[in-house]
Design an enzyme around this catalytic site. Structure first.
Site, mmCIF file in Angstrom:
data_model
loop_
_atom_site.group_PDB
_atom_site.id
_atom_site.type_symbol
_atom_site.label_atom_id
_atom_site.label_comp_id
_atom_site.label_asym_id
_atom_site.label_seq_id
_atom_site.Cartn_x
_atom_site.Cartn_y
_atom_site.Cartn_z
ATOM 1 N N ASP A 74 0.925 -1.160 0.107
ATOM 2 C CA ASP A 74 -0.146 -0.054 -0.043
ATOM 3 C C ASP A 74 0.959 1.101 0.189
ATOM 4 O OD1 ASP A 74 -1.780 2.011 0.566
ATOM 5 O OD2 ASP A 74 -3.123 1.001 1.719
ATOM 6 N N SER A 114 -16.483 14.215 2.157
ATOM 7 C CA SER A 114 -15.995 14.253 3.497
ATOM 8 C C SER A 114 -14.465 14.485 3.632
ATOM 9 C CB SER A 114 -16.325 12.904 4.315
ATOM 10 O OG SER A 114 -15.363 12.018 3.905
ATOM 11 N N TYR A 156 -5.115 17.917 -15.887
ATOM 12 C CA TYR A 156 -5.537 18.826 -15.045
ATOM 13 C C TYR A 156 -4.617 18.880 -13.707
ATOM 14 C CZ TYR A 156 -7.825 14.788 -12.685
ATOM 15 O OH TYR A 156 -8.175 13.330 -12.182
HETATM 16 C C1 HXC Z 1 -17.658 10.465 -2.770
HETATM 17 C C2 HXC Z 1 -16.244 8.570 -1.883
HETATM 18 C C3 HXC Z 1 -16.422 7.721 -2.883
HETATM 19 C C4 HXC Z 1 -17.155 8.307 -3.918
HETATM 20 C C5 HXC Z 1 -15.237 6.772 -1.112
HETATM 21 N N1 HXC Z 1 -15.634 7.831 -0.656
HETATM 22 N N2 HXC Z 1 -15.657 6.663 -2.711
HETATM 23 N N3 HXC Z 1 -16.904 9.977 -1.518
HETATM 24 N N4 HXC Z 1 -17.833 9.620 -3.827
HETATM 25 N N5 HXC Z 1 -17.338 7.604 -5.089
HETATM 26 C C6 HXC Z 1 -15.358 8.295 0.559
HETATM 27 C C7 HXC Z 1 -15.864 7.191 1.691
HETATM 28 O O1 HXC Z 1 -17.089 7.741 1.966
HETATM 29 C C8 HXC Z 1 -15.002 7.568 2.720
HETATM 30 O O2 HXC Z 1 -15.401 8.691 3.547
HETATM 31 C C9 HXC Z 1 -13.520 7.749 2.333
HETATM 32 O O3 HXC Z 1 -13.848 8.386 0.777
HETATM 33 C C10 HXC Z 1 -12.682 6.584 2.241
HETATM 34 O O4 HXC Z 1 -13.298 5.680 1.498
HETATM 35 P P1 HXC Z 1 -12.559 4.272 1.395
HETATM 36 O O5 HXC Z 1 -13.468 3.326 0.793
HETATM 37 O O6 HXC Z 1 -12.129 3.722 2.900
HETATM 38 O O7 HXC Z 1 -11.246 4.676 0.651
HETATM 39 P P2 HXC Z 1 -10.012 3.508 -0.059
HETATM 40 O O8 HXC Z 1 -10.675 2.181 0.366
HETATM 41 O O9 HXC Z 1 -8.864 4.098 0.424
HETATM 42 O O10 HXC Z 1 -10.459 3.801 -1.458
HETATM 43 C C11 HXC Z 1 -9.850 4.488 -2.221
HETATM 44 C C12 HXC Z 1 -10.750 4.694 -3.657
HETATM 45 C C13 HXC Z 1 -11.091 3.703 -4.366
HETATM 46 C C14 HXC Z 1 -10.026 5.796 -4.179
HETATM 47 C C15 HXC Z 1 -12.146 5.342 -2.782
HETATM 48 O O11 HXC Z 1 -11.669 3.964 -5.615
HETATM 49 C C16 HXC Z 1 -9.759 2.980 -5.150
HETATM 50 O O12 HXC Z 1 -9.224 2.139 -4.245
HETATM 51 N N6 HXC Z 1 -9.321 3.473 -6.240
HETATM 52 C C17 HXC Z 1 -8.396 2.779 -6.820
HETATM 53 C C18 HXC Z 1 -8.296 2.831 -8.349
HETATM 54 C C19 HXC Z 1 -8.959 4.027 -8.947
HETATM 55 O O13 HXC Z 1 -9.442 4.880 -8.527
HETATM 56 N N7 HXC Z 1 -8.432 4.054 -10.361
HETATM 57 C C20 HXC Z 1 -8.664 5.376 -11.090
HETATM 58 C C21 HXC Z 1 -7.537 6.093 -11.239
HETATM 59 S S1 HXC Z 1 -8.124 7.152 -12.520
HETATM 60 P P3 HXC Z 1 -16.154 8.694 4.757
HETATM 61 O O14 HXC Z 1 -16.133 9.965 5.418
HETATM 62 O O15 HXC Z 1 -17.517 8.035 4.491
HETATM 63 O O16 HXC Z 1 -15.491 7.666 5.887
HETATM 64 C C22 HXC Z 1 -7.419 8.758 -12.801
HETATM 65 C C23 HXC Z 1 -7.655 9.234 -13.870
HETATM 66 C C24 HXC Z 1 -7.424 10.808 -14.080
HETATM 67 O O17 HXC Z 1 -6.986 9.167 -11.889
HETATM 68 C C25 HXC Z 1 -7.837 11.333 -15.402
HETATM 69 C C26 HXC Z 1 -8.869 10.867 -16.394
HETATM 70 C C27 HXC Z 1 -8.809 11.606 -17.420
HETATM 71 P P1 NAP Z 2 -6.315 1.628 -12.768
HETATM 72 O O1 NAP Z 2 -6.192 0.488 -13.317
HETATM 73 O O2 NAP Z 2 -7.446 1.741 -11.567
HETATM 74 O O3 NAP Z 2 -4.867 1.611 -11.837
HETATM 75 C C1 NAP Z 2 -4.730 2.457 -10.554
HETATM 76 C C2 NAP Z 2 -3.896 1.441 -9.755
HETATM 77 O O4 NAP Z 2 -3.423 1.865 -8.504
HETATM 78 C C3 NAP Z 2 -4.597 -0.024 -9.215
HETATM 79 O O5 NAP Z 2 -3.784 -1.400 -9.834
HETATM 80 C C4 NAP Z 2 -4.454 -0.065 -7.944
HETATM 81 O O6 NAP Z 2 -4.388 -1.498 -7.446
HETATM 82 C C5 NAP Z 2 -3.434 0.777 -7.483
HETATM 83 N N1 NAP Z 2 -3.519 1.688 -6.312
HETATM 84 C C6 NAP Z 2 -4.877 2.253 -5.893
HETATM 85 N N2 NAP Z 2 -4.440 2.661 -4.564
HETATM 86 C C7 NAP Z 2 -3.352 2.105 -4.069
HETATM 87 C C8 NAP Z 2 -2.554 2.122 -2.851
HETATM 88 N N3 NAP Z 2 -3.271 2.601 -1.733
HETATM 89 N N4 NAP Z 2 -1.476 1.358 -2.830
HETATM 90 C C9 NAP Z 2 -0.754 0.859 -3.975
HETATM 91 N N5 NAP Z 2 -1.369 0.934 -5.199
HETATM 92 C C10 NAP Z 2 -2.817 1.360 -5.085
HETATM 93 O O7 NAP Z 2 -6.394 2.913 -13.390
HETATM 94 P P2 NAP Z 2 -5.402 3.587 -15.061
HETATM 95 O O8 NAP Z 2 -6.351 4.173 -15.607
HETATM 96 O O9 NAP Z 2 -4.682 2.203 -15.089
HETATM 97 O O10 NAP Z 2 -4.618 4.578 -14.017
HETATM 98 C C11 NAP Z 2 -3.098 4.566 -13.970
HETATM 99 C C12 NAP Z 2 -2.593 5.996 -13.720
HETATM 100 O O11 NAP Z 2 -2.928 6.748 -14.948
HETATM 101 C C13 NAP Z 2 -3.247 6.763 -12.659
HETATM 102 O O12 NAP Z 2 -1.885 7.552 -12.179
HETATM 103 C C14 NAP Z 2 -4.089 7.747 -13.409
HETATM 104 O O13 NAP Z 2 -4.410 8.697 -12.648
HETATM 105 C C15 NAP Z 2 -3.317 7.966 -14.529
HETATM 106 N N6 NAP Z 2 -4.133 8.405 -15.648
HETATM 107 C C16 NAP Z 2 -5.258 7.784 -16.431
HETATM 108 C C17 NAP Z 2 -5.945 8.213 -17.324
HETATM 109 C C18 NAP Z 2 -6.950 7.278 -17.935
HETATM 110 O O14 NAP Z 2 -7.565 7.838 -18.923
HETATM 111 N N7 NAP Z 2 -6.763 5.944 -17.847
HETATM 112 C C19 NAP Z 2 -5.859 9.506 -17.621
HETATM 113 C C20 NAP Z 2 -5.128 10.292 -16.867
HETATM 114 C C21 NAP Z 2 -4.184 9.859 -16.056
HETATM 115 P P3 NAP Z 2 -5.281 -2.103 -6.052
HETATM 116 O O15 NAP Z 2 -6.392 -1.637 -6.081
HETATM 117 O O16 NAP Z 2 -4.662 -3.291 -6.073
HETATM 118 O O17 NAP Z 2 -4.308 -1.199 -4.886
#
Ligand code: HXC
Ligand code: NAP
Length: 291
Positions: A74, A114, A156
Site C-alpha cells: 500500500d 467528507s 488537470y
Molecule cells: C464520494 C467517496 C467515494 C465516492 C469513497 N468515498 N468513494 N466519496 N464519492 N465515489 C469516501 C468514503 O465515503 C470515505 O469517507 C472515504 O472516501 C474513504 O473511503 P474508503 O472506501 O475507505 O477508501 P479506500 O479504500 O482508500 O478507497 C480508495 C478509493 C477507491 C479511491 C475510494 O476508488 C480505490 O481504491 N481506487 C483505486 C483505483 C482508481 O481509483 N483508479 C482510477 C485512477 S484514474 P467517509 O467520510 O464516508 O469515511 C485517474 C484518471 C485521471 O486518476 C484522469 C482521467 C481522464
Molecule cells: P487503474 O487500473 O485503476 O490503476 C490504478 C492502480 O493503482 C490499481 O492497480 C490499484 O491497485 C493501484 N492502487 C490504488 N490505491 C493504491 C494504494 N493505496 N497502494 C498501492 N496501489 C494502489 O487506473 P489507470 O487508468 O490504469 O490509471 C493509472 C494511472 O494513470 C493513474 O496514475 C491515473 O491517475 C493515470 N491516468 C489515467 C488516465 C486514464 O484515462 N486511464 C488518464 C490520466 C491519468 P489496487 O487496487 O490493487 O491497490
C-alpha cells in the site's frame, strides 16, 4: 508500414533495467509493464491486491518470457514501500527505475465530500508518490547509483478540474515534486519526468469516471481534436522512451499525450468546430467578405 499501435523502441532497449511500477497489476501500469518486459527489462509490480498482482505477473511472464516480481504494497505506508524496494534489489541486484502510477479517483461535487474522502485520494496519489520517491531516492543516493523516476499525472495537474478536486490537488503536487527533484537530485544522476495522459480507456478509470448513464453525452472522443481516445501502446512507447537511456538529457519535463484535449478546452474559440461549413458561408456573406 509502421502503425502508432506498434512498439517503438529497438529490441533490448531496456535490457538489464529493473523497473518498479506501482499500481502495475491493472490498466496503464500493466500495459507499460508488458512493453518494458518485451524490451528486456525485469519488472516489479506492486499494489494492494495480491490475487490481481499474481494473476498479472503470470500473464505477463507467459506472454513475454520476462521476469516479474509481484509484491503487495500500500503506497500510503512508508515501511511497505521501503520493503518493496529492498525486495526488488534482492531479486534483481538493483532497482533502476520507478514509475509512480498508483492512483485513486472519484467524481463528486466537492461540497459532498467528507474530509476522509479527500484524504483517501491525496494519500494514495501524493503521499504514495512521495513515499515511493523518498524510499527509492534515499537508496539510490546512499548507494551512489543512478536512477529514473517517471510520474503519471494528468493534464488537470496544471489546469485544475471541477468534480475531481482531490485528484487535481494531488496530481499538481506530484508535478511539483517531479520538477523540484529534477533539479535537486540531478547531481546524483537521478532524472525525474512525468507523463500527462488524456483519456485512455481502462476498467479502473472508466468505471469510476465515466458512469454508463452519462458516457454517451460525455464521450471524451468527441472533445478531442484528434477525434479518438488513446491506445495503451502509445503511452507505453512514450514511457519506455522516457525511462530509457535514449532520453538521458530529458529531465524535469512533463509530456502531454492527449490528442490536443486540454488545449482545446483552453483556446477561447476552439469550440467553434461545431459551426458547419454552410454557417461559415453565411457568416462570411454577412460580414461582406469579398470573393
Ligand atoms: C464520494 C467517496 C467515494 C465516492 C469513497 N468515498 N468513494 N466519496 N464519492 N465515489 C469516501 C468514503 O465515503 C470515505 O469517507 C472515504 O472516501 C474513504 O473511503 P474508503 O472506501 O475507505 O477508501 P479506500 O479504500 O482508500 O478507497 C480508495 C478509493 C477507491 C479511491 C475510494 O476508488 C480505490 O481504491 N481506487 C483505486 C483505483 C482508481 O481509483 N483508479 C482510477 C485512477 S484514474 P467517509 O467520510 O464516508 O469515511 C485517474 C484518471 C485521471 O486518476 C484522469 C482521467 C481522464
Ligand atoms: P487503474 O487500473 O485503476 O490503476 C490504478 C492502480 O493503482 C490499481 O492497480 C490499484 O491497485 C493501484 N492502487 C490504488 N490505491 C493504491 C494504494 N493505496 N497502494 C498501492 N496501489 C494502489 O487506473 P489507470 O487508468 O490504469 O490509471 C493509472 C494511472 O494513470 C493513474 O496514475 C491515473 O491517475 C493515470 N491516468 C489515467 C488516465 C486514464 O484515462 N486511464 C488518464 C490520466 C491519468 P489496487 O487496487 O490493487 O491497490
Amino acid at each position: 508500414m509502421v502503425k502508432y499501435t506498434d512498439g517503438m523502441l529497438k529490441e533490448d532497449a531496456l535490457k538489464g533495467k529493473s523497473i518498479l511500477i506501482t499500481g502495475g497489476g491493472t490498466g496503464l501500469g500493466k500495459s507499460m509493464g508488458k512493453y518494458f518486459l518485451q524490451l528486456g527489462a525485469n519488472l516489479i509490480i506492486s499494489s494492494r491486491k495480491k490475487e490481481v498482482l499474481e494473476r498479472t505477473a503470470e500473464e505477463l511472464r507467459s506472454e513475454t518470457g520476462g521476469e516479474v516480481l509481484p509484491v503487495v504494497c500500500d503506497v500510503r505506508n512508508f515501511d511497505q514501500v521501503s520493503s518493496v524496494i529492498s525486495s526488488a534489489e534482492d531479486a534483481f541486484g538493483a532497482l533502476n527505475v520507478v514509475i509512480n502510477n498508483a492512483a485513486g479517483n472519484f467524481i463528486s461535487p466537492t461540497e459532498r465530500l467528507s474530509n476522509r474522502a479527500f484524504d483517501a485520494i491525496v494519500d494514495i496519489v501524493l503521499k504514495g508518490t512521495y513515499n515511493t520517491t523518498l524510499a527509492a531516492g534515499k537508496s539510490w543516493i546512499g548507494k551512489k547509483q543512478k536512477g529514473v523516476f517517471l510520474n503519471i499525472v494528468t493534464t488537470y495537474a496544471w489546469t485544475g478540474s471541477g468534480y475531481v478536486v482531490p485528484s487535481a490537488c494531488a496530481k499538481a503536487g506530484v508535478l511539483a515534486l517531479t520538477r523540484s527533484l529534477a533539479v535537486e537530485w540531478a547531481e546524483y544522476g537521478i532524472r525525474s519526468n512525468a507523463i500527462a495522459p488524456g483519456p485512455f480507456p481502462t476498467e479502473g478509470a472508466w468505471s469510476r469516471l465515466m458512469p454508463k448513464e452519462i458516457a454517451d453525452d460525455l464521450d471524451p472522443a468527441k472533445r478531442i481534436p484528434l477525434g479518438r481516445v488513446g491506445e495503451h501502446q502509445e503511452l507505453a512507447n512514450l514511457a519506455a522512451f522516457l525511462i530509457s537511456d535514449f532520453s538521458s538529457y530529458i529531465n524535469g519535463e512533463v509530456v502531454t499525450i492527449d490528442g490536443g484535449e486540454w488545449l482545446k478546452g483552453a483556446g477561447q474559440f476552439s469550440g467553434f468546430d461545431v459551426i458547419p461549413d454552410h454557417m461559415w458561408d453565411l457568416l462570411e456573406m454577412a460580414r461582406g467578405k469579398k470573393k
